[in-house]
Write an enzyme that holds these catalytic residues in place. Structure first.
Site, PDB file in Angstrom:
ATOM      1  N   GLU A   1       0.752  -1.217  -0.112  1.00  0.00           N
ATOM      2  CA  GLU A   1      -0.109  -0.083   0.082  1.00  0.00           C
ATOM      3  C   GLU A   1       0.740   1.304  -0.151  1.00  0.00           C
ATOM      4  O   GLU A   1       0.684   2.136  -0.541  1.00  0.00           O
ATOM      5  CB  GLU A   1      -0.940   0.069   1.406  1.00  0.00           C
TER       6      GLU A   1
ATOM      7  N   CYS B   1      -6.231   8.147  -5.552  1.00  0.00           N
ATOM      8  CA  CYS B   1      -5.944   6.963  -5.851  1.00  0.00           C
ATOM      9  C   CYS B   1      -6.277   6.681  -7.338  1.00  0.00           C
ATOM     10  O   CYS B   1      -7.156   7.654  -8.025  1.00  0.00           O
ATOM     11  CB  CYS B   1      -6.507   5.879  -5.107  1.00  0.00           C
TER      12      CYS B   1
END
Length: 146
Positions: A16, A25
């Site tokens: 991550e 994102c």
């Protein structure tokens, strides 16, 4: 519930990554820390301590959800691999997967082989294997088999 072993937490942190300032994102969702999206606003900043606290809390939440899906015993490493998978893709993806179906049927090796099937994402409308996802799924499968 038993105490979390958090065996998959290093994978979550590694793959991550951690960003202390909110960003969009690839799916266009405001994200911060180790992939946290809940309640995140662009412009938001957090400390490393907050990011570490949140990733541990969210990991434990995903672990509890994964445990509810299991119908067979799993090792701490198998559980960790499944939690990393769910943390990345969501518990809904795991719940409907061939990976979980094989695992719950007692086919542990068949389940491990299924991690590799989940290395694709939509890029400009086209489903493509992404190197980062390929590496993550291989690391999850390796942990699952350890």
């Amino acid at each position: 519930m038993t105490t979390s072993s958090r065996n998959g937490l290093p994978l979550v942190r590694q793959f991550e990554g951690c960003k202390l300032a909110a960003y969009l994102c690839p799916a266009g969702v405001p994200t911060i820390g180790y992939g946290r999206t809940r309640g995140v606003k662009l412009g938001q900043k957090i400390t490393q301590v907050q990011a570490d606290t949140w990733v541990e809390q969210e990991y434990d939440e995903f672990e509890a959800a994964v445990r509810k899906l299991l119908r067979v015993p799993v090792s701490d490493n198998q559980l960790g691999a499944l939690v990393s998978f769910a943390y990345n893709l969501g518990t809904g993806a795991l719940a409907g997967s061939t990976l979980l179906r094989k695992l719950n049927a007692g086919d542990y090796k068949g389940a491990a082989a299924q991690f590799a099937s989940w290395d694709k994402a939509r890029v400009n409308g086209v489903l493509r294997a992404l190197p980062g996802l390929t590496k993550r799924r291989a690391a999850e499968a390796a942990l699952f088999l350890r």
